[in-house]
Design an enzyme around this catalytic site. Structure first.
Site, PDB file in Angstrom:
ATOM      1  N   ALA A  29      44.176  34.031  44.875  1.00 54.13           N
ATOM      2  CA  ALA A  29      44.395  35.389  45.404  1.00 54.13           C
ATOM      3  C   ALA A  29      45.530  35.453  46.420  1.00 54.13           C
ATOM      4  O   ALA A  29      46.131  36.506  46.640  1.00 54.13           O
ATOM      5  CB  ALA A  29      43.099  35.889  46.026  1.00 54.13           C
ATOM      6  N   ARG A  41      39.080  35.037  51.145  1.00 58.58           N
ATOM      7  CA  ARG A  41      38.634  34.225  52.287  1.00 58.58           C
ATOM      8  C   ARG A  41      39.726  34.049  53.351  1.00 58.58           C
ATOM      9  O   ARG A  41      39.542  33.297  54.287  1.00 58.58           O
ATOM     10  CB  ARG A  41      38.164  32.843  51.783  1.00 58.58           C
ATOM     11  CG  ARG A  41      36.975  32.975  50.824  1.00 58.58           C
ATOM     12  CD  ARG A  41      36.579  31.694  50.142  1.00 58.58           C
ATOM     13  NE  ARG A  41      35.585  32.002  49.104  1.00 58.58           N
ATOM     14  CZ  ARG A  41      35.907  32.435  47.876  1.00 58.58           C
ATOM     15  NH1 ARG A  41      37.185  32.596  47.516  1.00 58.58           N
ATOM     16  NH2 ARG A  41      34.974  32.747  46.969  1.00 58.58           N
ATOM     17  N   GLN A 105      43.292  32.149  38.848  1.00 60.28           N
ATOM     18  CA  GLN A 105      41.927  32.606  39.167  1.00 60.28           C
ATOM     19  C   GLN A 105      41.943  34.131  39.354  1.00 60.28           C
ATOM     20  O   GLN A 105      40.899  34.740  39.529  1.00 60.28           O
ATOM     21  CB  GLN A 105      41.429  31.940  40.454  1.00 60.28           C
ATOM     22  CG  GLN A 105      41.396  30.413  40.384  1.00 60.28           C
ATOM     23  CD  GLN A 105      41.078  29.800  41.728  1.00 60.28           C
ATOM     24  OE1 GLN A 105      39.904  29.680  42.116  1.00 60.28           O
ATOM     25  NE2 GLN A 105      42.108  29.422  42.458  1.00 60.28           N
ATOM     26  N   HIS A 123      39.206  33.598  35.346  1.00 62.19           N
ATOM     27  CA  HIS A 123      38.126  34.486  35.794  1.00 62.19           C
ATOM     28  C   HIS A 123      38.181  35.845  35.115  1.00 62.19           C
ATOM     29  O   HIS A 123      37.609  36.809  35.612  1.00 62.19           O
ATOM     30  CB  HIS A 123      38.171  34.643  37.331  1.00 62.19           C
ATOM     31  CG  HIS A 123      37.884  33.357  38.043  1.00 62.19           C
ATOM     32  ND1 HIS A 123      38.176  33.143  39.367  1.00 62.19           N
ATOM     33  CD2 HIS A 123      37.350  32.189  37.602  1.00 62.19           C
ATOM     34  CE1 HIS A 123      37.819  31.909  39.712  1.00 62.19           C
ATOM     35  NE2 HIS A 123      37.318  31.307  38.654  1.00 62.19           N
ATOM     36  N   CYS A 131      31.383  46.386  25.798  1.00 66.60           N
ATOM     37  CA  CYS A 131      30.026  46.917  25.661  1.00 66.60           C
ATOM     38  C   CYS A 131      29.023  45.770  25.605  1.00 66.60           C
ATOM     39  O   CYS A 131      29.200  44.798  24.865  1.00 66.60           O
ATOM     40  CB  CYS A 131      29.921  47.745  24.376  1.00 66.60           C
ATOM     41  SG  CYS A 131      28.220  48.225  24.036  1.00 66.60           S
ATOM     42  N   CYS A 134      27.117  46.308  21.692  1.00 70.85           N
ATOM     43  CA  CYS A 134      27.797  45.987  20.420  1.00 70.85           C
ATOM     44  C   CYS A 134      29.054  45.150  20.635  1.00 70.85           C
ATOM     45  O   CYS A 134      29.714  44.762  19.678  1.00 70.85           O
ATOM     46  CB  CYS A 134      28.167  47.306  19.709  1.00 70.85           C
ATOM     47  SG  CYS A 134      29.400  48.286  20.593  1.00 70.85           S
ATOM     48  N   CYS A 156      28.802  52.908  26.363  1.00 73.42           N
ATOM     49  CA  CYS A 156      29.586  52.786  25.135  1.00 73.42           C
ATOM     50  C   CYS A 156      29.370  54.016  24.258  1.00 73.42           C
ATOM     51  O   CYS A 156      28.224  54.301  23.867  1.00 73.42           O
ATOM     52  CB  CYS A 156      29.115  51.522  24.413  1.00 73.42           C
ATOM     53  SG  CYS A 156      29.748  51.285  22.762  1.00 73.42           S
ATOM     54  N   ASN A 222      50.230  27.055  50.804  1.00 77.84           N
ATOM     55  CA  ASN A 222      49.184  27.970  51.251  1.00 77.84           C
ATOM     56  C   ASN A 222      49.449  28.344  52.715  1.00 77.84           C
ATOM     57  O   ASN A 222      50.143  27.609  53.424  1.00 77.84           O
ATOM     58  CB  ASN A 222      47.812  27.288  51.111  1.00 77.84           C
ATOM     59  CG  ASN A 222      46.705  28.311  50.886  1.00 77.84           C
ATOM     60  OD1 ASN A 222      46.749  29.107  49.948  1.00 77.84           O
ATOM     61  ND2 ASN A 222      45.738  28.328  51.789  1.00 77.84           N
TER      62      ASN A 222
HETATM   63  N1  APR Z   1      50.997  33.085  51.155  1.00 81.00           N
HETATM   64  C1  APR Z   1      50.337  31.884  51.140  1.00 81.00           C
HETATM   65  N2  APR Z   1      48.988  31.774  51.209  1.00 81.00           N
HETATM   66  C2  APR Z   1      48.286  32.934  51.308  1.00 81.00           C
HETATM   67  C3  APR Z   1      48.899  34.208  51.336  1.00 81.00           C
HETATM   68  C4  APR Z   1      50.322  34.246  51.257  1.00 81.00           C
HETATM   69  N3  APR Z   1      51.002  35.405  51.261  1.00 81.00           N
HETATM   70  N4  APR Z   1      47.916  35.157  51.454  1.00 81.00           N
HETATM   71  C5  APR Z   1      46.740  34.486  51.497  1.00 81.00           C
HETATM   72  N5  APR Z   1      46.956  33.165  51.403  1.00 81.00           N
HETATM   73  C6  APR Z   1      45.962  32.082  51.351  1.00 81.00           C
HETATM   74  C7  APR Z   1      44.777  32.280  52.254  1.00 81.00           C
HETATM   75  O1  APR Z   1      45.033  31.681  53.515  1.00 81.00           O
HETATM   76  C8  APR Z   1      43.655  31.544  51.489  1.00 81.00           C
HETATM   77  O2  APR Z   1      43.564  30.183  51.889  1.00 81.00           O
HETATM   78  O3  APR Z   1      45.441  32.112  50.029  1.00 81.00           O
HETATM   79  C9  APR Z   1      44.104  31.598  50.027  1.00 81.00           C
HETATM   80  C10 APR Z   1      43.257  32.512  49.177  1.00 81.00           C
HETATM   81  O4  APR Z   1      41.966  31.945  49.095  1.00 81.00           O
HETATM   82  P1  APR Z   1      40.764  32.837  48.551  1.00 81.00           P
HETATM   83  O5  APR Z   1      40.787  34.158  49.201  1.00 81.00           O
HETATM   84  O6  APR Z   1      39.523  31.997  48.626  1.00 81.00           O
HETATM   85  O7  APR Z   1      41.116  33.109  47.013  1.00 81.00           O
HETATM   86  P2  APR Z   1      40.884  32.158  45.778  1.00 81.00           P
HETATM   87  O8  APR Z   1      41.037  30.724  46.159  1.00 81.00           O
HETATM   88  O9  APR Z   1      41.728  32.666  44.683  1.00 81.00           O
HETATM   89  O10 APR Z   1      39.332  32.446  45.416  1.00 81.00           O
HETATM   90  C11 APR Z   1      38.818  31.865  44.246  1.00 81.00           C
HETATM   91  O11 APR Z   1      36.778  33.149  44.507  1.00 81.00           O
HETATM   92  O12 APR Z   1      35.952  35.193  45.088  1.00 81.00           O
HETATM   93  C12 APR Z   1      36.183  34.364  44.029  1.00 81.00           C
HETATM   94  O13 APR Z   1      36.595  34.881  41.770  1.00 81.00           O
HETATM   95  C13 APR Z   1      37.145  35.004  43.064  1.00 81.00           C
HETATM   96  O14 APR Z   1      39.057  34.044  41.938  1.00 81.00           O
HETATM   97  C14 APR Z   1      38.396  34.143  43.187  1.00 81.00           C
HETATM   98  C15 APR Z   1      37.823  32.803  43.610  1.00 81.00           C
HETATM   99 ZN    ZN Z   2      28.452  49.505  22.130  1.00 84.65          ZN
END
Ligand code: APR
Ligand code: ZN
Length: 258
Positions: A29, A41, A105, A123, A131, A134, A156, A222
């Protein structure tokens, strides 16, 4: 991180990408926050404001209408979002032949919007729904119309059963096909770029270890430390929208010189 040290690491990662045989990227994310989609997170993460139990399959089955209210918020922010500089850099890496696959993800579809062709959505996706009776598949646009006409939860038109999102909810299995492809990509690559993930959710978080145990180098980009920093060969703390384009511009220069 000092500028000189950061520049040195950026060049080192660019050289590793140029010298690699097969490069895989695992995104989370964090690569979409600069497109306006909150992560889960990080400092402004969604799970800091919303109880994550809303995204479990159990909650959906018991409260489909409430889950859909939450889901519509996710879809709206994803549909309004544009790929940012990090997505665009990753698409360029694929177009110059230096990236084999993006394992994501994320469910926002921004890698495809940026132009990446080989995207494995671990994901699922916000773009479609299906649906539960079906199995008929619907686009979000069709479901949006069904909701406008008939309220929540969407049912549906073909059989009347409840329509569920095509995203993997907590306590659900990941799509076997995507998971297989992701593990194969991780085993076959000799360089894995981990971009914007806290590496806290399995089985996606096993992929860097899988790559490493098959001889690959692992790079983690990160903003914060992750749960798997101990296996990284290079760690760069920074914003993906700033760091990734710099790496790719060095790659472009190195490739054009060779
Ligand atoms: N540049 C670098 N890092 C970033 C930036 C950015 N602009 N913005 C956020 N981050 C870092 C955050 O510090 C964090 O450590 O990206 C990381 C995102 O971690 P999560 O929010 O845990 O996302 P993710 O690892 O994709 O979560 C995995 O958890 O909630 C479920 O299904 C959902 O796919 C997701 C899965
Ligand atoms: Zn249906």
């Amino acid at each position: 991180m000092e500028d000189a040290e950061l520049e040195g690491k950026i060049m080192e990662v660019a050289r590793m990408i140029v010298n690699a045989r097969r490069v895989a990227a695992l995104t989370g994310a964090g690569i979409s926050t600069e497109s306006g989609i909150p992560d889960f997170r990080g400092p402004a993460g969604l799970w800091k404001r919303v109880d994550p139990s809303i995204a479990t399959i159990d909650y959906f089955l018991e409260n489909p209408d409430k889950y859909w209210e939450f889901h519509i918020g996710l879809v709206s922010s994803a549909m309004a979002a544009r790929p940012n500089a990090a997505h665009i850099a990753l698409a360029e890496l694929e177009s110059i032949g230096r990236l084999d696959c993006v394992i994501t993800q994320n469910i926002d579809g921004l890698h495809q919007k940026a132009g990446n062709k080989n995207v494995i959505e671990l994901h699922g996706t916000l773009a479609t729904d299906r649906c539960m009776g079906c199995g008929k598949r619907y686009s979000w646009e069709e479901v949006n119309k069904i909701i406008k006409d008939g309220g929540l939860p969407p049912r549906c038109p073909a059989c009347g059963s409840i329509i569920r999102p095509d995203v993997v909810l907590f306590n659900e299995q990941l799509p076997a096909g995507a998971l297989n492809k992701a593990f194969r990509c991780s085993m076959e690559c000799d360089l894995m770029l981990v971009l914007g993930s806290s590496l806290t959710v399995m089985p996606a978080a096993y992929l860097p270890e899988t790559a490493k145990s098959h001889g690959a180098k692992v790079i983690i980009l990160n903003m914060e430390p992750t749960a798997m920093d101990y296996i990284a060969d290079v760690i760069i703390f920074g914003k993906l929208g700033e760091v990734l384009p710099k790496i790719v511009s060095y790659v472009r220069k190195m490739v054009s010189k060779s």
